[in-house]
Design a protein around this motif. Structure first.
Motif, short mmCIF file in Angstrom:
data_model
loop_
_atom_site.label_atom_id
_atom_site.label_comp_id
_atom_site.label_asym_id
_atom_site.label_seq_id
_atom_site.Cartn_x
_atom_site.Cartn_y
_atom_site.Cartn_z
N LEU A 49 5.36 -3.67 -9.55
CA LEU A 49 4.12 -4.31 -9.10
C LEU A 49 4.48 -5.20 -7.90
N ILE A 50 3.99 -4.83 -6.73
CA ILE A 50 4.43 -5.44 -5.48
C ILE A 50 3.27 -6.23 -4.86
N GLY A 51 3.41 -7.55 -4.84
CA GLY A 51 2.39 -8.38 -4.21
C GLY A 51 2.38 -8.20 -2.71
N THR A 52 1.19 -8.26 -2.10
CA THR A 52 1.09 -8.07 -0.66
C THR A 52 0.65 -9.34 0.08
N GLY A 53 0.63 -10.48 -0.62
CA GLY A 53 0.40 -11.77 0.04
C GLY A 53 -1.05 -12.08 0.35
N GLY B 45 -3.70 -11.65 -2.04
CA GLY B 45 -4.48 -11.58 -3.27
C GLY B 45 -4.59 -10.18 -3.83
N ARG B 46 -3.76 -9.28 -3.32
CA ARG B 46 -3.73 -7.91 -3.81
C ARG B 46 -2.30 -7.54 -4.19
N ALA B 47 -2.15 -6.40 -4.83
CA ALA B 47 -0.82 -5.90 -5.18
C ALA B 47 -0.87 -4.38 -5.25
N ILE B 48 0.33 -3.78 -5.20
CA ILE B 48 0.49 -2.33 -5.31
C ILE B 48 1.25 -2.04 -6.60
N ALA B 49 0.73 -1.11 -7.39
CA ALA B 49 1.42 -0.63 -8.58
C ALA B 49 2.07 0.70 -8.23
N SER B 50 3.39 0.79 -8.48
CA SER B 50 4.13 2.00 -8.14
C SER B 50 4.95 2.45 -9.35
N PRO C 277 2.88 5.48 -3.02
CA PRO C 277 3.28 4.07 -2.95
C PRO C 277 3.83 3.68 -1.57
N ARG C 278 4.57 4.62 -0.95
CA ARG C 278 5.11 4.32 0.38
C ARG C 278 3.99 4.16 1.40
N TRP C 279 2.95 5.00 1.30
CA TRP C 279 1.82 4.88 2.21
C TRP C 279 1.07 3.57 1.97
N LEU C 280 0.91 3.20 0.70
CA LEU C 280 0.20 1.96 0.37
C LEU C 280 0.94 0.73 0.91
N ILE C 281 2.28 0.72 0.81
CA ILE C 281 3.03 -0.44 1.30
C ILE C 281 3.00 -0.49 2.83
N LYS C 282 3.02 0.69 3.45
CA LYS C 282 2.94 0.73 4.92
C LYS C 282 1.58 0.19 5.38
N ARG C 283 0.51 0.57 4.67
CA ARG C 283 -0.83 0.09 5.00
C ARG C 283 -0.93 -1.42 4.82
N ALA C 284 -0.34 -1.94 3.71
CA ALA C 284 -0.38 -3.38 3.44
C ALA C 284 0.36 -4.17 4.52
N LEU C 285 1.50 -3.65 4.96
CA LEU C 285 2.26 -4.32 6.02
C LEU C 285 1.46 -4.34 7.32
N SER C 286 0.80 -3.23 7.60
CA SER C 286 -0.02 -3.16 8.81
C SER C 286 -1.17 -4.17 8.76
N LYS C 287 -1.82 -4.28 7.58
CA LYS C 287 -2.92 -5.24 7.42
C LYS C 287 -2.43 -6.68 7.59
N ALA D 27 5.66 8.94 -8.53
CA ALA D 27 4.79 9.37 -7.43
C ALA D 27 3.44 8.67 -7.44
N LEU D 28 3.14 7.94 -8.53
CA LEU D 28 1.83 7.31 -8.66
C LEU D 28 1.78 5.98 -7.93
N GLY D 29 0.64 5.68 -7.34
CA GLY D 29 0.46 4.40 -6.67
C GLY D 29 -0.99 3.96 -6.69
N LEU D 30 -1.21 2.68 -6.93
CA LEU D 30 -2.56 2.09 -6.93
C LEU D 30 -2.47 0.75 -6.24
N SER D 31 -3.59 0.28 -5.69
CA SER D 31 -3.58 -1.05 -5.10
C SER D 31 -4.95 -1.69 -5.26
N GLY D 32 -4.97 -3.01 -5.17
CA GLY D 32 -6.24 -3.72 -5.26
C GLY D 32 -6.05 -5.13 -5.77
N ARG D 33 -7.14 -5.90 -5.76
CA ARG D 33 -7.09 -7.26 -6.30
C ARG D 33 -6.82 -7.25 -7.80
#
Length: 379
Positions: free
Chosen positions: A336-340, A342-347, A203-213, A350-356
């Motif tokens: 469930l963390i929205g990334t602004g 149209g996608r979100a991250i589920a955390s 989940p930490r990697w996914l949020i870092k990637r979303a912030l970068s995007k 240790a589990l993490g998923l992301s997508g529309r």
């Protein structure tokens, strides 16, 4: 049984469950009063979608007035100002005094705002208290609409938790849509050396990637402290330039609680036992962000939601003079963390998923939660 006066102070998520429970199973010998600063209460889970411009404010709100009507509860539109637990009454801002036998606090939290030094300070948007966020966000949007054409604006989010990341991405999405002629630069200050410190590596990697995007630069181990001319000064006297500052750190209890005899922890939250009853204050309860449990829980609306049915049961027990039952917080909760975008991250752990599909799933969950408490047909 003599008539019992049940007072609900605040209209947070847990109190919505209490009102629903008494609507479904009324008690003729329990008179319920709710004191709130508004007939509507924002559901925190839907706030990022509203900030991003994906839904209206009204679509994020629970109709407290209609819920009170269903539960045969009296609603007073004035927040509490102080409480006397010994004499069993609460004084309201409108000058009214409300007596009670059993009381419950669900008033959320506020923020320790930064110190301010100098002139030409950045525009500040404090993310709490939630109940008045819509007024602060509207005022900021009005100011942004009057900015000159073109140019660059630096938006700095202070707070590297889930709420800080989510609100910065949501706000940037809306600002870019509102003023596409302006180049919006995003920056995030995190006091920790990683994002989402309570989450797993994925989940930490996914949020870092979303912030970068989203074009957001992250500054680790930097605690924002002071608004200064043209930016923010950190705890080690570094300076980060900013035109707009989103303040999403340092949650604390409401200052008026300090003037009461309620036991408070170091953050100003009301100390409670595992029954959700206030420590040393029989028949007074506190839940959600304003409650300080041991060990402390993260500041997240999901805990107030989980407390709600248990609180309803214990308030009923307290009114009947019956023993209270203990509440066990969940070991892991789904975030469930929205990334602004149209996608979100589920955390979860240790589990993490992301997508529309995660964003669509989150929106369905949030809409279903709000609809649960609202009238089926609204104007």
């Amino acid at each position: 049984m003599p008539m019992q006066r049940l007072l609900l102070i605040g209209a947070g998520h847990a109190h919505a469950f209490v009102l629903e429970a008494f609507a479904l199973q009324p008690e003729p010998n329990i008179a319920i009063t709710v004191v709130s600063d508004s007939p509507f209460a924002a559901y925190s889970g839907s706030v990022p979608a509203w900030l991003a411009g994906e839904c209206t404010l009204r679509e994020t709100q629970i109709d407290v007035a209609a819920l009170c009507q269903r539960a045969n509860a009296r609603l007073i539109l004035s927040p509490a100002q102080t409480i006397n637990s010994l004499l069993r009454h609460v004084a309201l801002e409108n000058g009214e005094q409300v007596n009670f036998d059993v009381a419950s606090f669900n008033i959320g939290s506020t923020l320790t705002l930064p110190q301010q030094h100098g002139e030409q300070l950045p525009k500040l948007l404090a993310m709490r208290p939630l109940s008045s966020l819509h007024q602060r966000w509207q005022a900021l949007q009005n100011e942004i609409s009057h900015l000159p054409d073109g140019g660059t604006q630096r938006v700095l989010g202070v707070g590297g938790g889930a709420a800080g990341c989510e609100t910065l991405m949501s706000v940037l999405a809306q600002l870019r849509q509102q003023r596409p002629d302006i180049e919006w630069q995003g920056h995030l200050l995190s006091a920790a050396n990683e994002l989402l410190p309570d989450a797993g590596r994925l989940p930490r990697w996914l949020i870092k990637r979303a912030l970068s995007k989203a074009g957001i630069s992250v500054h680790f181990e930097q605690r924002g402290e002071t608004l200064i001319e043209g930016g923010v000064a950190t705890h080690d006297d570094k300076r980060l330039d900013a035109d707009i500052v989103l303040w999403a750190t340092g949650a604390v209890g409401h200052p008026w609680l300090e003037e009461t005899a309620l036991p408070l922890d170091k953050h100003g939250f009301i100390r409670v036992e595992n029954t959700l009853e206030v420590t040393g204050q029989p028949s007074v309860f506190a839940v959600g962000d304003c409650a300080g449990l041991t060990p402390a829980l993260p500041s997240a609306g999901v805990y107030a939601v989980r407390m709600g049915p248990h609180l309803a049961n214990n308030l009923r027990r307290a009114c009947h003079g019956e023993p209270l039952s203990s509440w066990q917080p969940p070991k892991r909760v789904l975030a469930l963390i929205g990334t602004g975008d149209g996608r979100a991250i589920a955390s979860r752990g240790a589990l993490g998923l992301s997508g529309r599909w995660v964003w669509e799933w989150k929106k369905r969950i949030d809409a279903r939660f709000i609809a649960r408490f609202n009238p089926p047909f609204e104007d």
